[in-house]
Design an enzyme around this catalytic site. Structure first.
Site, PDB file in Angstrom:
ATOM      1  N   ALA A  15       6.894  -6.212  -3.534  1.00  0.00           N
ATOM      2  CA  ALA A  15       8.437  -5.907  -3.542  1.00  0.00           C
ATOM      3  C   ALA A  15       8.862  -4.835  -2.469  1.00  0.00           C
ATOM      4  CB  ALA A  15       9.006  -5.371  -4.818  1.00  0.00           C
ATOM      5  N   THR A  53      11.587  -3.667 -13.109  1.00  0.00           N
ATOM      6  CA  THR A  53      11.775  -2.056 -13.224  1.00  0.00           C
ATOM      7  C   THR A  53      12.783  -1.909 -14.253  1.00  0.00           C
ATOM      8  OG1 THR A  53      12.749  -0.144 -12.127  1.00  0.00           O
ATOM      9  CG2 THR A  53      13.349  -2.257 -11.319  1.00  0.00           C
ATOM     10  N   ASP A  54      12.872  -0.784 -14.936  1.00  0.00           N
ATOM     11  CA  ASP A  54      13.852  -0.555 -15.884  1.00  0.00           C
ATOM     12  C   ASP A  54      15.269  -0.240 -15.114  1.00  0.00           C
ATOM     13  OD1 ASP A  54      13.034   2.109 -14.724  1.00  0.00           O
ATOM     14  OD2 ASP A  54      12.924   3.124 -16.850  1.00  0.00           O
ATOM     15  N   GLU A  55      14.947   0.100 -13.989  1.00  0.00           N
ATOM     16  CA  GLU A  55      16.265   0.449 -13.027  1.00  0.00           C
ATOM     17  C   GLU A  55      17.344  -0.753 -13.071  1.00  0.00           C
ATOM     18  OE1 GLU A  55      15.964   2.085  -9.105  1.00  0.00           O
ATOM     19  OE2 GLU A  55      14.220   3.228  -9.775  1.00  0.00           O
ATOM     20  N   TYR A  65      18.101  -1.520  -4.175  1.00  0.00           N
ATOM     21  CA  TYR A  65      16.802  -1.851  -4.617  1.00  0.00           C
ATOM     22  C   TYR A  65      16.853  -2.452  -6.041  1.00  0.00           C
ATOM     23  CZ  TYR A  65      12.817  -1.229  -7.382  1.00  0.00           C
ATOM     24  OH  TYR A  65      11.481  -1.415  -8.241  1.00  0.00           O
ATOM     25  N   SER A  66      17.591  -1.779  -7.088  1.00  0.00           N
ATOM     26  CA  SER A  66      17.703  -2.210  -8.252  1.00  0.00           C
ATOM     27  C   SER A  66      18.321  -3.682  -8.455  1.00  0.00           C
ATOM     28  CB  SER A  66      18.103  -1.271  -9.314  1.00  0.00           C
ATOM     29  OG  SER A  66      19.253  -0.843  -9.099  1.00  0.00           O
ATOM     30  N   LYS A 116      16.270  -6.331  -7.572  1.00  0.00           N
ATOM     31  CA  LYS A 116      15.091  -6.668  -8.849  1.00  0.00           C
ATOM     32  C   LYS A 116      15.727  -7.337  -9.889  1.00  0.00           C
ATOM     33  CE  LYS A 116      11.325  -5.522  -8.756  1.00  0.00           C
ATOM     34  NZ  LYS A 116      10.094  -6.482  -8.440  1.00  0.00           N
ATOM     35  N   ILE A 165       6.424  12.201  -7.044  1.00  0.00           N
ATOM     36  CA  ILE A 165       5.226  13.041  -7.332  1.00  0.00           C
ATOM     37  C   ILE A 165       4.416  13.002  -6.352  1.00  0.00           C
ATOM     38  CG2 ILE A 165       3.256  12.797  -8.956  1.00  0.00           C
ATOM     39  CD1 ILE A 165       5.032  12.324 -11.300  1.00  0.00           C
ATOM     40  N   TYR A 212      16.589  16.447  -5.436  1.00  0.00           N
ATOM     41  CA  TYR A 212      17.822  15.821  -4.966  1.00  0.00           C
ATOM     42  C   TYR A 212      18.863  16.502  -6.065  1.00  0.00           C
ATOM     43  CZ  TYR A 212      15.568  12.378  -2.387  1.00  0.00           C
ATOM     44  OH  TYR A 212      14.526  11.495  -1.660  1.00  0.00           O
TER      45      TYR A 212
HETATM   46  P1  NAD Z   1       4.588  -0.499  -3.389  1.00  0.00           P
HETATM   47  O1  NAD Z   1       5.794  -0.364  -2.551  1.00  0.00           O
HETATM   48  O2  NAD Z   1       3.488   0.551  -3.556  1.00  0.00           O
HETATM   49  O3  NAD Z   1       3.821  -1.654  -2.935  1.00  0.00           O
HETATM   50  C1  NAD Z   1       4.376  -2.969  -2.557  1.00  0.00           C
HETATM   51  C2  NAD Z   1       3.474  -3.816  -1.856  1.00  0.00           C
HETATM   52  O4  NAD Z   1       4.109  -5.327  -1.746  1.00  0.00           O
HETATM   53  C3  NAD Z   1       2.802  -3.280  -0.576  1.00  0.00           C
HETATM   54  O5  NAD Z   1       1.547  -3.693  -0.501  1.00  0.00           O
HETATM   55  C4  NAD Z   1       3.288  -4.211   0.241  1.00  0.00           C
HETATM   56  O6  NAD Z   1       2.456  -4.410   1.533  1.00  0.00           O
HETATM   57  C5  NAD Z   1       3.604  -5.630  -0.524  1.00  0.00           C
HETATM   58  N1  NAD Z   1       4.862  -6.264   0.393  1.00  0.00           N
HETATM   59  C6  NAD Z   1       6.129  -5.781   0.402  1.00  0.00           C
HETATM   60  N2  NAD Z   1       6.733  -6.904   1.010  1.00  0.00           N
HETATM   61  C7  NAD Z   1       5.918  -8.061   0.967  1.00  0.00           C
HETATM   62  C8  NAD Z   1       6.306  -9.611   1.396  1.00  0.00           C
HETATM   63  N3  NAD Z   1       7.468  -9.825   1.921  1.00  0.00           N
HETATM   64  N4  NAD Z   1       5.212 -10.082   1.440  1.00  0.00           N
HETATM   65  C9  NAD Z   1       3.924  -9.684   0.615  1.00  0.00           C
HETATM   66  N5  NAD Z   1       3.939  -8.606   0.294  1.00  0.00           N
HETATM   67  C10 NAD Z   1       4.818  -7.893   0.578  1.00  0.00           C
HETATM   68  O7  NAD Z   1       5.143  -0.846  -4.836  1.00  0.00           O
HETATM   69  P2  NAD Z   1       4.617  -0.419  -6.127  1.00  0.00           P
HETATM   70  O8  NAD Z   1       5.449   0.947  -6.690  1.00  0.00           O
HETATM   71  O9  NAD Z   1       3.394  -0.694  -6.307  1.00  0.00           O
HETATM   72  O10 NAD Z   1       5.446  -1.555  -7.175  1.00  0.00           O
HETATM   73  C11 NAD Z   1       4.911  -2.689  -7.374  1.00  0.00           C
HETATM   74  C12 NAD Z   1       6.034  -3.805  -8.255  1.00  0.00           C
HETATM   75  O11 NAD Z   1       6.242  -2.812  -9.458  1.00  0.00           O
HETATM   76  C13 NAD Z   1       7.423  -3.729  -7.398  1.00  0.00           C
HETATM   77  O12 NAD Z   1       7.793  -5.163  -7.824  1.00  0.00           O
HETATM   78  C14 NAD Z   1       8.131  -2.795  -8.166  1.00  0.00           C
HETATM   79  O13 NAD Z   1       9.433  -3.232  -8.059  1.00  0.00           O
HETATM   80  C15 NAD Z   1       7.625  -2.616  -9.460  1.00  0.00           C
HETATM   81  N6  NAD Z   1       7.625  -1.348 -10.370  1.00  0.00           N
HETATM   82  C16 NAD Z   1       7.350  -0.424  -9.887  1.00  0.00           C
HETATM   83  C17 NAD Z   1       7.375   0.841 -10.444  1.00  0.00           C
HETATM   84  C18 NAD Z   1       7.092   2.196  -9.833  1.00  0.00           C
HETATM   85  O14 NAD Z   1       7.259   3.314 -10.705  1.00  0.00           O
HETATM   86  N7  NAD Z   1       6.485   2.224  -8.603  1.00  0.00           N
HETATM   87  C19 NAD Z   1       8.020   0.996 -11.631  1.00  0.00           C
HETATM   88  C20 NAD Z   1       8.482  -0.250 -12.455  1.00  0.00           C
HETATM   89  C21 NAD Z   1       8.215  -1.306 -11.567  1.00  0.00           C
HETATM   90  O1  DAU Z   2      11.978   3.254 -12.925  1.00  0.00           O
HETATM   91  C1  DAU Z   2      11.109   2.596 -12.209  1.00  0.00           C
HETATM   92  C2  DAU Z   2      11.467   2.800 -10.671  1.00  0.00           C
HETATM   93  O2  DAU Z   2      11.066   4.009 -10.334  1.00  0.00           O
HETATM   94  C3  DAU Z   2      10.668   1.834  -9.949  1.00  0.00           C
HETATM   95  O3  DAU Z   2      11.558   0.668 -10.014  1.00  0.00           O
HETATM   96  C4  DAU Z   2      10.733   2.066  -8.382  1.00  0.00           C
HETATM   97  O4  DAU Z   2       9.983   1.154  -7.403  1.00  0.00           O
HETATM   98  C5  DAU Z   2      10.200   3.605  -7.984  1.00  0.00           C
HETATM   99  O5  DAU Z   2      10.262   3.893  -6.763  1.00  0.00           O
HETATM  100  C6  DAU Z   2      10.825   4.554  -9.155  1.00  0.00           C
HETATM  101  O6  DAU Z   2      12.113   4.695  -8.738  1.00  0.00           O
HETATM  102  P1  DAU Z   2      12.976   6.234  -8.554  1.00  0.00           P
HETATM  103  O7  DAU Z   2      14.172   6.173  -7.662  1.00  0.00           O
HETATM  104  O8  DAU Z   2      13.437   6.656  -9.973  1.00  0.00           O
HETATM  105  O9  DAU Z   2      11.523   7.049  -7.781  1.00  0.00           O
HETATM  106  P2  DAU Z   2      11.545   8.010  -6.902  1.00  0.00           P
HETATM  107  O10 DAU Z   2      10.214   8.525  -6.787  1.00  0.00           O
HETATM  108  O11 DAU Z   2      12.204   7.654  -5.731  1.00  0.00           O
HETATM  109  O12 DAU Z   2      12.240   9.339  -7.509  1.00  0.00           O
HETATM  110  C7  DAU Z   2      12.214   9.844  -8.818  1.00  0.00           C
HETATM  111  C8  DAU Z   2      13.271  10.846  -8.998  1.00  0.00           C
HETATM  112  O13 DAU Z   2      13.202  12.068  -8.333  1.00  0.00           O
HETATM  113  C9  DAU Z   2      14.671  10.264  -8.777  1.00  0.00           C
HETATM  114  O14 DAU Z   2      15.552  10.998  -9.814  1.00  0.00           O
HETATM  115  C10 DAU Z   2      14.902  10.827  -7.386  1.00  0.00           C
HETATM  116  C11 DAU Z   2      14.168  12.038  -7.353  1.00  0.00           C
HETATM  117  N1  DAU Z   2      13.676  12.680  -6.093  1.00  0.00           N
HETATM  118  C12 DAU Z   2      13.013  11.837  -5.265  1.00  0.00           C
HETATM  119  C13 DAU Z   2      12.565  12.219  -4.068  1.00  0.00           C
HETATM  120  C14 DAU Z   2      11.396  11.383  -3.424  1.00  0.00           C
HETATM  121  C15 DAU Z   2      13.800  14.000  -5.752  1.00  0.00           C
HETATM  122  O15 DAU Z   2      14.320  14.806  -6.300  1.00  0.00           O
HETATM  123  N2  DAU Z   2      13.286  14.336  -4.590  1.00  0.00           N
HETATM  124  C16 DAU Z   2      12.420  13.530  -3.902  1.00  0.00           C
HETATM  125  O16 DAU Z   2      11.878  13.989  -2.748  1.00  0.00           O
END
Ligand code: NAD
Ligand code: DAU
Length: 328
Positions: A77, A118-120, A145-146, A149, A186, A202
């Site tokens: 994604a 995602t919970d988003e 994004y959300s 998803k 983080i 933010y």
């Molecule tokens: P990430 O951005 O770190 O990794 C995404 C991966 O998908 C990358 O390796 C990228 O190269 C690959 N990719 C993107 N577009 C592609 C395409 N068109 N074809 C093939 N590969 C492609 O993401 P992540 O944080 O590891 O998230 C993975 C999954 O988990 C996502 O579906 C995201 O929505 C979901 N998710 C993430 C979180 C979070 O906190 N990171 C929480 C809940 C759910």
């Molecule tokens: O809830 C699950 C989601 O969590 C996943 O689906 C997404 O893929 C993942 O990116 C994450 O989304 P968030 O938007 O919550 O994560 P992010 O790390 O971008 O931001 C976390 C929180 O911190 C959010 O409230 C925005 C804030 N933020 C983020 C950044 C990058 C800041 O305050 N400063 C920053 O520099």
């Protein structure tokens, strides 16, 4: 041995998943290696997997790889909210059209699918209630994004109900741990402090996220693959809620800085106030127990990983901060 196709397996959560899955399955990774994907994330298992550099937008490639698999775990994604606000187009292509390609292929070959979400998709909770998202919560996404998803989840449900594909969905809270891209809160804060830059929070920093370690997320996915009910959705979340201000202060403290050594910057448009999941179904039906039940010690381990892996993140840090700077 189960033949597993893992999309997005070179990204943060997917790579952590593949590193464990090779013990029990023959794994093929399909990954487009966007800015977020990194072959180095799979270095320790390079000899144990088949790696295919390709796009889930390529329906023929997806067809061929799904045909040779028993199970697909679909992580691929575009995953970053801030990027989706700047340019939503790749989110539509990958998250919606890419998922459609996967669905059509698993339908053709009757292959089991687990869709990672995602919970988003549920939008925001308010700060002054104890309420949590459940599997029955109405979808109400805020960001491009959300919304993409949420679209992909609806497609999976429709393919399950209309065509009877063997699918499950999980919606997880915010993940943290090794190999997370430095654009996310983080790792961005940790690498900022390590390079002498003040973290940027933010708005007021009151927004709350529920932090789940990536290993606990992936353990839940394995349980769903083994015993999940087809057609069902499972929420995944540790219960460890923290405001962004608390997370920022904890990182600063763990890195030996003053807890207030950060800057408040312009808020994210449409910034969801609070996410929190009720994961009772996963815990009672499938016996999931998160191992990282103390967020601050998981955070300390994550800081150690980034401290020890500077060559892994240094170049991405520069390009990511340049991208953020262009937007502000
Ligand atoms: P990430 O951005 O770190 O990794 C995404 C991966 O998908 C990358 O390796 C990228 O190269 C690959 N990719 C993107 N577009 C592609 C395409 N068109 N074809 C093939 N590969 C492609 O993401 P992540 O944080 O590891 O998230 C993975 C999954 O988990 C996502 O579906 C995201 O929505 C979901 N998710 C993430 C979180 C979070 O906190 N990171 C929480 C809940 C759910
Ligand atoms: O809830 C699950 C989601 O969590 C996943 O689906 C997404 O893929 C993942 O990116 C994450 O989304 P968030 O938007 O919550 O994560 P992010 O790390 O971008 O931001 C976390 C929180 O911190 C959010 O409230 C925005 C804030 N933020 C983020 C950044 C990058 C800041 O305050 N400063 C920053 O520099």
């Amino acid at each position: 041995m189960n033949r597993l196709l893992v999309t997005g397996g070179a990204g943060f959560i997917g790579a952590n998943f593949v590193q464990n899955a090779v013990r029990t399955s023959r794994v093929t990774v399909l990954d487009a290696l966007t800015y977020a994907g990194d072959r180095r994330n799979l270095e320790t298992v390079a000899d144990d997997i088949e790696f295919v550099h390709g796009d889930i937008g390529d329906a023929e490639l997806v067809d061929r790889l799904v045909k040779q698999s028993d199970t697909v775990v679909h992580f691929a994604a575009e995953s970053h909210v801030d990027n989706s606000l700047g340019d939503p187009a790749p989110f539509i292509r990958t998250n919606v059209v890419g998922t459609f390609n996967i669905l059509e292929a698993v339908r053709r070959y009757d292959v089991r699918l687990h869709h990672i979400s995602t919970d988003e998709v549920f939008g925001a909770l308010s700060l002054d209630t104890e309420s949590r998202f459940t599997e029955e919560t109405r979808y109400d996404p805020s960001s491009p994004y959300s919304a993409t998803k949420a679209s992909s989840d609806h497609l999976v449900r429709a393919w399950s109900r209309s065509y009877g594909i063997a699918a499950t969905i999980s919606n997880c809270a915010n993940n943290y741990g090794p190999y997370q891209h430095v654009e996310k809160l983080i790792p961005r804060h940790i690498t900022s402090v390590l390079t002498g830059v003040r973290p940027k929070v933010y708005g007021t920093g009151a927004n709350v996220r529920e932090w789940t370690h990536v290993d606990d997320h992936n353990a839940a996915v394995q349980l769903i693959l083994q015993n999940g009910r087809l057609g069902d959705t499972y929420l995944i979340g540790s219960g460890q809620e923290r405001s962004n201000k608390q997370v920022t202060e904890a990182i600063l403290r763990l890195l030996g800085q003053a807890a207030d050594a950060y800057d408040q910057v312009a808020d994210r448009p449409g910034h969801d106030l609070r996410y929190a999941t009720d994961s009772a179904k996963l815990r009672t039906e499938l016996g999931w127990i998160p191992q990282y039940d103390d967020f601050e010690s998981g955070l300390a381990q994550t800081i150690t990983w980034y401290r020890d892996h500077e060559p892994w993140w240094a170049a991405a840090k520069q390009t990511t901060e340049a991208r953020y700077a262009r937007r502000s």
